[in-house]
Enzyme design. Structure first.
Site, PDB file in Angstrom:
ATOM      1  N   ARG A 108     -13.958   2.531 -44.369  1.00  0.00           N
ATOM      2  CA  ARG A 108     -14.870   3.035 -45.397  1.00  0.00           C
ATOM      3  C   ARG A 108     -15.842   1.996 -45.880  1.00  0.00           C
ATOM      4  O   ARG A 108     -15.806   1.549 -47.019  1.00  0.00           O
ATOM      5  CB  ARG A 108     -14.084   3.485 -46.622  1.00  0.00           C
ATOM      6  CG  ARG A 108     -13.168   4.605 -46.314  1.00  0.00           C
ATOM      7  CD  ARG A 108     -12.902   5.354 -47.560  1.00  0.00           C
ATOM      8  NE  ARG A 108     -11.687   6.122 -47.414  1.00  0.00           N
ATOM      9  CZ  ARG A 108     -11.136   6.795 -48.386  1.00  0.00           C
ATOM     10  NH1 ARG A 108     -11.674   6.747 -49.581  1.00  0.00           N
ATOM     11  NH2 ARG A 108     -10.056   7.482 -48.180  1.00  0.00           N
ATOM     12  N   CYS A 109     -16.731   1.603 -45.032  1.00  0.00           N
ATOM     13  CA  CYS A 109     -17.510   0.439 -45.382  1.00  0.00           C
ATOM     14  C   CYS A 109     -18.893   0.550 -44.801  1.00  0.00           C
ATOM     15  O   CYS A 109     -19.121   1.198 -43.797  1.00  0.00           O
ATOM     16  CB  CYS A 109     -16.791  -0.767 -44.825  1.00  0.00           C
ATOM     17  SG  CYS A 109     -17.835  -2.151 -44.624  1.00  0.00           S
ATOM     18  N   ILE A 110     -19.858  -0.090 -45.494  1.00  0.00           N
ATOM     19  CA  ILE A 110     -21.223  -0.094 -44.985  1.00  0.00           C
ATOM     20  C   ILE A 110     -21.484  -1.357 -44.206  1.00  0.00           C
ATOM     21  O   ILE A 110     -20.789  -2.332 -44.368  1.00  0.00           O
ATOM     22  CB  ILE A 110     -22.252   0.029 -46.120  1.00  0.00           C
ATOM     23  CG1 ILE A 110     -21.827  -0.842 -47.303  1.00  0.00           C
ATOM     24  CG2 ILE A 110     -22.378   1.471 -46.542  1.00  0.00           C
ATOM     25  CD1 ILE A 110     -22.828  -0.891 -48.421  1.00  0.00           C
TER      26      ILE A 110
END
Lengths: 110, 98, 125
Positions: A108-110
């Protein structure tokens, strides 16, 4: 999906992340970046090697916030800003550097 | 800071109840739901409620009778599922022991 | 602006299970890292068998488990500096204060419980 390196087939997930991080080397990194039309500069390499070492040390790919905080300790304020990192990796530094470092995509990361 | 402890499993089967009781502070409340209603007969819970009278213990009547947990001791207060919302809002926080 | 941006709720993650036979410990740590990434103030608590997650000299790879314990040392990069361990749980298990992470605080049961109560949201794993 797969990429071909040295007549070998390396398996990747749908987004192009290596499935087996032990198959990685710096030539593979160049191939992974080429598939995104990116030519790796020394500044890119600095981040890629850093992310790789982070993963080998902590068994997790750093999310962006953790990446900037950890890089600050190593390289100082200027190179640890998310603005600097986004300039290098436009699709999201943690996501993209992790990919070229042959690591699983951070959760869950940009 | 009064905490609502929501207990959903039987203390005869695992140690969630014991751990819950270990973490309570004065003015906390305990709510027994689902299999947590089997704890209406659990000696650890009874002992704690008799010793620490500032801790309240509620149970869902429907869940208890469904499990043949009839006639609980006087230290327990029967409520309905509709009352749970109010309980949550009258405590500072809650923890679920499932 | 959404309410979320003004949300300063503190999160407590209560670990109650040993590391390898279930995925609870790994899931708790993943949750902590996600909260940390979103700058949510987060504390970790270890009680009961949960203390087996933080003791030193473990060797997960020898039993074919992924070594998620190494990830605990990265918590500082996620601004998670509050790691609390229940002293009574250690002594019940005949454990000494030998941990694989540095900045942990061993607390009496009373102090542990009081700190836990001060958090707005509590997740138990």
């Amino acid at each position: 999906m797969t990429i071909i390196y040295n007549n070998q087939t390396l398996a990747t997930d749908k987004q192009g992340y290596l499935l087996d991080f032990t198959q990685w080397n710096e030539d593979v990194a160049v191939l992974l970046a080429e598939s995104d039309d990116i030519e790796l500069s020394e500044s890119h390499w600095e981040v890629i090697r850093f992310v790789r070492t982070f993963y080998l040390t902590y068994n997790t790919s750093p999310a962006i916030r953790a990446l900037t905080k950890a890089m600050k300790a190593e390289f100082g304020e200027e190179k640890a800003s998310s603005r600097y990192l986004y300039r290098l990796f436009k699709e999201g530094p943690a996501k993209q550097a992790t990919k070229y470092a042959g690591l699983p995509k951070p959760a869950r990361c940009i | 800071m009064a905490m609502l402890h929501i207990v959903r499993t039987s203390g005869f089967n695992n140690n969630a109840l014991a751990q819950c009781l270990d973490t309570t502070l004065p003015h906390d409340s305990i709510l027994l739901i689902d299999d947590g209603c089997y704890n209406l007969q659990h000696p650890l819970l009874l002992e704690l409620l008799l010793q620490k009278t500032d801790i309240k213990c509620f149970y869902i009547g429907l869940h208890a009778t469904a499990r043949a947990q009839l006639k609980p001791a006087d230290v327990f207060a029967e409520i309905s599922l509709d009352d749970v919302n109010e309980l949550i809002f009258t405590h500072n926080n809650s923890i679920t022991w499932s | 602006m959404s309410d979320i941006q003004h949300n300063t709720k503190t999160v407590a993650i209560l670990n109650t299970q040993a590391p390898f036979s279930s995925s609870a410990g790994k899931e708790a740590l993943d949750a902590a890292l996600i909260f940390g990434s979103f700058e949510q103030p987060t504390s970790l608590f270890f009680i009961g068998d949960g203390v087996f997650q933080v003791i030193g000299d473990q060797n997960p790879t020898s039993i074919e488990s992924k070594d998620y314990l190494k990830t605990f040392s990265a918590l500082e990069f996620y601004d998670i500096d509050n790691i609390y361990i229940c002293e009574q749980s250690l002594s019940e298990r005949n454990l000494t204060a030998n941990f694989h992470i540095d900045n942990v605080q061993v607390l009496s049961k009373q102090a542990f419980n009081e700190l836990l109560h001060q958090h707005n949201v509590i997740y138990r794993f």
